[in-house]
Design a protein around this motif. Structure first.
Motif, PDB file in Angstrom:
ATOM      1  N   GLY A   1       4.072  10.655 -13.268  1.00  4.54           N
ATOM      2  CA  GLY A   1       4.708  10.404 -12.125  1.00  4.54           C
ATOM      3  C   GLY A   1       5.986  10.315 -11.919  1.00  4.54           C
ATOM      4  O   GLY A   1       6.886  10.301 -12.734  1.00  4.54           O
TER       5      GLY A   1
ATOM      6  N   GLU B   1       8.085   4.207  -6.783  1.00  5.54           N
ATOM      7  CA  GLU B   1       7.300   4.588  -7.852  1.00  5.54           C
ATOM      8  C   GLU B   1       6.196   5.679  -7.457  1.00  5.54           C
ATOM      9  O   GLU B   1       5.598   5.592  -6.174  1.00  5.54           O
ATOM     10  CB  GLU B   1       6.595   3.436  -8.594  1.00  5.54           C
ATOM     11  CG  GLU B   1       7.573   2.622  -9.168  1.00  5.54           C
ATOM     12  CD  GLU B   1       6.934   1.126  -9.582  1.00  5.54           C
ATOM     13  OE1 GLU B   1       5.576   1.122  -9.818  1.00  5.54           O
ATOM     14  OE2 GLU B   1       7.382   0.286  -9.322  1.00  5.54           O
ATOM     15  N   ASP B   2       5.421   6.272  -8.321  1.00 11.16           N
ATOM     16  CA  ASP B   2       4.412   7.167  -8.297  1.00 11.16           C
ATOM     17  C   ASP B   2       4.406   7.987  -6.690  1.00 11.16           C
ATOM     18  O   ASP B   2       3.710   8.094  -5.992  1.00 11.16           O
ATOM     19  CB  ASP B   2       3.006   6.145  -7.864  1.00 11.16           C
ATOM     20  CG  ASP B   2       2.751   5.762  -9.355  1.00 11.16           C
ATOM     21  OD1 ASP B   2       2.487   6.096 -10.193  1.00 11.16           O
ATOM     22  OD2 ASP B   2       2.632   4.106  -9.278  1.00 11.16           O
TER      23      ASP B   2
ATOM     24  N   GLY C   1       2.074  22.306 -16.347  1.00 13.03           N
ATOM     25  CA  GLY C   1       1.627  23.406 -17.600  1.00 13.03           C
ATOM     26  C   GLY C   1       0.810  22.845 -18.197  1.00 13.03           C
ATOM     27  O   GLY C   1       0.090  21.876 -18.285  1.00 13.03           O
ATOM     28  N   PRO C   2       0.139  24.016 -18.917  1.00 10.69           N
ATOM     29  CA  PRO C   2      -1.173  23.729 -19.841  1.00 10.69           C
ATOM     30  C   PRO C   2      -0.758  22.856 -21.006  1.00 10.69           C
ATOM     31  O   PRO C   2      -1.897  22.021 -21.415  1.00 10.69           O
ATOM     32  CB  PRO C   2      -1.470  25.064 -20.434  1.00 10.69           C
ATOM     33  CG  PRO C   2      -0.202  25.954 -20.242  1.00 10.69           C
ATOM     34  CD  PRO C   2       0.379  25.481 -19.016  1.00 10.69           C
ATOM     35  N   ASP C   3       0.437  22.821 -21.549  1.00 13.52           N
ATOM     36  CA  ASP C   3       0.531  22.063 -22.793  1.00 13.52           C
ATOM     37  C   ASP C   3       1.457  21.124 -22.631  1.00 13.52           C
ATOM     38  O   ASP C   3       2.462  20.548 -23.461  1.00 13.52           O
ATOM     39  CB  ASP C   3       0.969  22.983 -24.093  1.00 13.52           C
ATOM     40  CG  ASP C   3       0.600  22.566 -25.203  1.00 13.52           C
ATOM     41  OD1 ASP C   3       0.117  21.417 -25.343  1.00 13.52           O
ATOM     42  OD2 ASP C   3       1.154  22.964 -26.347  1.00 13.52           O
ATOM     43  N   ALA C   4       1.436  20.347 -21.491  1.00 15.53           N
ATOM     44  CA  ALA C   4       2.314  18.944 -21.126  1.00 15.53           C
ATOM     45  C   ALA C   4       1.524  18.105 -20.284  1.00 15.53           C
ATOM     46  O   ALA C   4       0.533  18.359 -19.740  1.00 15.53           O
ATOM     47  CB  ALA C   4       3.573  19.667 -20.437  1.00 15.53           C
ATOM     48  N   HIS C   5       1.849  16.874 -20.435  1.00 17.96           N
ATOM     49  CA  HIS C   5       1.253  15.818 -19.991  1.00 17.96           C
ATOM     50  C   HIS C   5       1.806  15.550 -18.473  1.00 17.96           C
ATOM     51  O   HIS C   5       2.988  15.769 -18.174  1.00 17.96           O
ATOM     52  CB  HIS C   5       1.233  14.560 -20.385  1.00 17.96           C
ATOM     53  CG  HIS C   5       0.523  14.394 -21.720  1.00 17.96           C
ATOM     54  ND1 HIS C   5      -0.730  14.495 -21.680  1.00 17.96           N
ATOM     55  CD2 HIS C   5       0.983  14.268 -22.946  1.00 17.96           C
ATOM     56  CE1 HIS C   5      -1.451  14.506 -22.905  1.00 17.96           C
ATOM     57  NE2 HIS C   5      -0.450  14.273 -23.779  1.00 17.96           N
ATOM     58  N   PRO C   6       0.854  15.438 -17.224  1.00 22.69           N
ATOM     59  CA  PRO C   6       1.569  15.069 -15.835  1.00 22.69           C
ATOM     60  C   PRO C   6       2.225  13.769 -15.977  1.00 22.69           C
ATOM     61  O   PRO C   6       2.053  12.894 -16.786  1.00 22.69           O
ATOM     62  CB  PRO C   6       0.131  15.056 -15.176  1.00 22.69           C
ATOM     63  CG  PRO C   6      -0.696  14.653 -16.046  1.00 22.69           C
ATOM     64  CD  PRO C   6      -0.459  15.392 -17.325  1.00 22.69           C
TER      65      PRO C   6
ATOM     66  N   ARG D   1       0.958  -1.217  -0.126  1.00 27.02           N
ATOM     67  CA  ARG D   1       0.011  -0.138   0.177  1.00 27.02           C
ATOM     68  C   ARG D   1       0.824   1.182   0.035  1.00 27.02           C
ATOM     69  O   ARG D   1       2.127   1.253   0.402  1.00 27.02           O
ATOM     70  CB  ARG D   1      -0.825  -0.085   1.306  1.00 27.02           C
ATOM     71  CG  ARG D   1      -0.230  -0.275   2.518  1.00 27.02           C
ATOM     72  CD  ARG D   1      -1.386  -0.165   3.565  1.00 27.02           C
ATOM     73  NE  ARG D   1      -2.387  -1.196   3.589  1.00 27.02           N
ATOM     74  CZ  ARG D   1      -2.080  -2.278   4.286  1.00 27.02           C
ATOM     75  NH1 ARG D   1      -1.005  -2.589   4.791  1.00 27.02           N
ATOM     76  NH2 ARG D   1      -3.093  -3.137   4.243  1.00 27.02           N
TER      77      ARG D   1
ATOM     78  N   ALA E   1       3.554  16.699 -11.044  1.00 27.57           N
ATOM     79  CA  ALA E   1       1.887  16.544 -11.308  1.00 27.57           C
ATOM     80  C   ALA E   1       1.247  17.529 -12.142  1.00 27.57           C
ATOM     81  O   ALA E   1       0.004  17.382 -12.900  1.00 27.57           O
ATOM     82  CB  ALA E   1       1.370  16.604  -9.739  1.00 27.57           C
ATOM     83  N   GLN E   2       1.567  19.009 -12.006  1.00 29.64           N
ATOM     84  CA  GLN E   2       1.129  20.079 -12.811  1.00 29.64           C
ATOM     85  C   GLN E   2       2.319  20.425 -13.713  1.00 29.64           C
ATOM     86  O   GLN E   2       2.799  21.603 -13.053  1.00 29.64           O
ATOM     87  CB  GLN E   2       0.965  21.029 -11.745  1.00 29.64           C
ATOM     88  CG  GLN E   2      -0.264  20.601 -10.694  1.00 29.64           C
ATOM     89  CD  GLN E   2      -1.592  20.436 -11.172  1.00 29.64           C
ATOM     90  OE1 GLN E   2      -2.059  20.801 -12.039  1.00 29.64           O
ATOM     91  NE2 GLN E   2      -2.299  19.470 -10.374  1.00 29.64           N
TER      92      GLN E   2
ATOM     93  N   ARG F   1       9.625   8.923 -10.345  1.00 30.57           N
ATOM     94  CA  ARG F   1      10.077   7.638  -9.806  1.00 30.57           C
ATOM     95  C   ARG F   1      11.520   7.558  -9.673  1.00 30.57           C
ATOM     96  O   ARG F   1      12.077   8.350 -10.322  1.00 30.57           O
ATOM     97  CB  ARG F   1       9.617   6.629 -10.597  1.00 30.57           C
ATOM     98  CG  ARG F   1      10.148   6.584 -11.919  1.00 30.57           C
ATOM     99  CD  ARG F   1       9.544   5.274 -12.848  1.00 30.57           C
ATOM    100  NE  ARG F   1      10.354   4.158 -12.536  1.00 30.57           N
ATOM    101  CZ  ARG F   1      10.240   2.747 -12.735  1.00 30.57           C
ATOM    102  NH1 ARG F   1       9.134   2.453 -13.430  1.00 30.57           N
ATOM    103  NH2 ARG F   1      11.065   1.968 -12.405  1.00 30.57           N
TER     104      ARG F   1
ATOM    105  N   GLY G   1       3.662   5.849  -3.656  1.00 31.68           N
ATOM    106  CA  GLY G   1       2.522   5.135  -4.116  1.00 31.68           C
ATOM    107  C   GLY G   1       3.092   3.708  -4.169  1.00 31.68           C
ATOM    108  O   GLY G   1       2.203   2.752  -3.590  1.00 31.68           O
ATOM    109  N   ARG G   2       4.333   3.408  -4.425  1.00 27.98           N
ATOM    110  CA  ARG G   2       4.665   1.847  -4.310  1.00 27.98           C
ATOM    111  C   ARG G   2       6.135   1.655  -4.426  1.00 27.98           C
ATOM    112  O   ARG G   2       6.910   2.580  -5.056  1.00 27.98           O
ATOM    113  CB  ARG G   2       4.089   1.216  -5.739  1.00 27.98           C
ATOM    114  CG  ARG G   2       4.059  -0.229  -5.615  1.00 27.98           C
ATOM    115  CD  ARG G   2       3.429  -0.901  -7.036  1.00 27.98           C
ATOM    116  NE  ARG G   2       4.186  -1.060  -8.301  1.00 27.98           N
ATOM    117  CZ  ARG G   2       3.979  -1.879  -8.947  1.00 27.98           C
ATOM    118  NH1 ARG G   2       3.059  -2.531  -8.941  1.00 27.98           N
ATOM    119  NH2 ARG G   2       4.961  -2.212  -9.981  1.00 27.98           N
TER     120      ARG G   2
END
Lengths: 192, 265
Positions: free
Chosen positions: A122, A68-69, A115-120, A28, A112-113, A124, A184-185
């Motif tokens: 994780g 990770e995560d 910017g507007p033109d990029a993917h979040p 967990r 995690a954030q 690790r 996360g893991r």
């Protein structure tokens, strides 16, 4: 770095996997808040022998511990030292022997954030643990079923000549803890 | 030889083969239907009444209506139509979700990789099937949806949706991962939870294009293929907002093209 020794005669070298093969993981998520924590990583029963074999220096496979995560609102500014299966009340020699590396959270808030033109994405970290698992296997009474990742916050030493009150002020942020950072893991994988 | 062996070992190979089979089924069904009718513009499998997603062909209990091809067809019963929508979702949406399927399979303990991928797909396709039944079924019974201009209108709506901040947020949410517990019911629950979040984001991102793909008309399988490529490309692109705008331009051009063809034909 010296080349790894050849495998013992008669032993066929195992082929490394083409992509990471996950053989163990924590159950967990856990929060880091400035305290020392220990995260158990159970190794799957059917992969235990493979893990022990992959720790050999002549084996083409490598063992990685993956954190990770990792997520959090802000970078806490605290660095953690990572140890594997650290015995309780470990002395300096054991601390050195079980030391894996350091974990910092630079860029955490942007992961995690982004910017507007990029993917979040994780966050690790992966660290090679083959040598340390070999030490656990050969030199300790490790049960070979579970790894324990110990994360200890690094508390800096106050500079020499600083008064006790000033030192207390400098160390206060480390003593009061920080905003939670979620892990996360933690997993163990075999890779090329 | 080793390349073939490594392909054979891929934990998602069965998913890729299933998607291929779904497309082959769609193409074969189309071919058989055309073969029987003998006319290229006749009502075929993909434009015919079997599809719950055949908006404008009349819904259950609404009797018959005129499709875009001009043929009079009856609507499909829910029992027949839902699996057809499922095949369409499998063929179109699973390729879009392949990075997530690979994530789930690759991050699971190696002896439960295939099972994890299957659990993901079950929830993911369940979500899309529910959308088909709850959202497209009422649209199918809506009279204006039977107009030949339903396709350009659906494409224009899809183009507009591409430009909204909600769309970009949904596209970004498709890239968020969640921790996957290693074993037991926790592992299954973790995969289901990830599939639910990823599937919801995917649904919010792609619903408008899927509605456009469900509008009947000639060359519909080609439309479906083009939209699948567009949805996959924007998901894989490094810049979600830019990709979304490019797809919006493509959809707007398609809407104008189809409308012009209808007006001047």
């Amino acid at each position: 770095m010296p080349p790894p020794p050849p495998p013992p005669s008669g032993q066929a070298a195992a082929e490394p996997p083409t992509e990471p093969k996950f053989v163990g993981s924590s159950e967990r998520p856990m929060n880091l808040t400035g305290e020392t924590i220990e995260i158990p990583v159970q190794i799957g029963e059917r992969a235990r022998q493979e893990v022990l074999e992959a720790a050999d220096p002549w084996d083409a496979r490598h063992l990685y511990l993956n954190i990770e995560d990792i997520s959090g609102e802000t970078n806490p500014g605290t660095v953690y030292r990572m140890y594997l299966n650290l015995p309780p009340d470990a002395g300096s020699e054991e601390l050195e022997r079980h030391y894996l590396g350091e974990l910092s959270f630079f860029g955490l808030e942007r992961a995690a954030q982004p910017g507007p033109d990029a993917h979040p994405h994780g966050m690790r970290f992966s660290v090679e643990v083959g040598d340390l698992i070999r030490i656990l296997r050969d030199d300790t009474d490790w049960d070979r079923e579970q790894l324990r990742l110990c994360l200890r916050p690094v508390v800096p030493k106050p500079p020499a000549g600083v008064s006790e009150a000033e030192a207390e002020k400098l160390l206060a942020p480390y003593r009061s803890g920080h905003e939670p950072v979620k892990v996360g893991r933690v997993s163990l994988s075999i890779d090329a | 030889m080793s390349a073939l062996r490594s392909i054979g070992r891929r934990p998602t190979l069965w998913v890729e083969l299933t998607v291929l089979t779904a497309w082959l089924a769609l193409l074969t069904g189309e071919g058989i239907a055309r073969g029987y009718s003998g006319a290229p513009d006749a009502v075929s499998w993909s434009t015919g009444p079997l599809w719950i997603c055949s908006t404008g062909l009349g819904a259950i209990g609404h009797g018959a209506a005129h499709g875009a091809s001009g043929a009079t067809v009856a609507s499909a019963p829910l029992l027949t139509a839902t699996p057809m929508w499922g095949v369409m979702a499998l063929a179109m949406m699973v390729p879009v979700a392949m990075p997530a399927v690979r994530h789930v399979a690759g991050k699971s303990l190696y002896w439960r990789r295939r099972r994890a991928a299957a659990e993901f797909l079950l929830v993911f396709l369940g979500l899309w099937t529910t959308f088909g039944v709850l959202a497209l079924e009422p649209i199918a019974g809506w009279r204006p949806a039977g107009s030949p201009f339903a396709l350009p209108a659906a494409l224009a709506i899809a183009a507009l949706w591409q430009l909204t901040p909600l769309k970009v947020r949904a596209l970004q949410a498709c890239h968020r991962s969640r921790p996957l517990p290693p074993r037991g019911w926790r592992a299954s629950h973790g995969v289901a939870d990830f599939a639910l979040h990823n599937g919801s984001a995917c649904l919010a991102s792609c619903w408008a294009m899927m509605v456009a793909a469900s509008v009947p008309g000639p060359g519909r399988l080609l439309w479906m293929g083009v939209l699948t490529v567009a949805m996959s490309a924007e998901k894989l692109a490094e810049r979600p907002r830019t990709a979304s705008r490019r797809v919006a331009a493509l959809l707007a051009a398609a809407a104008l093209g189809v409308a012009a063809a209808l007006l001047f034909s």
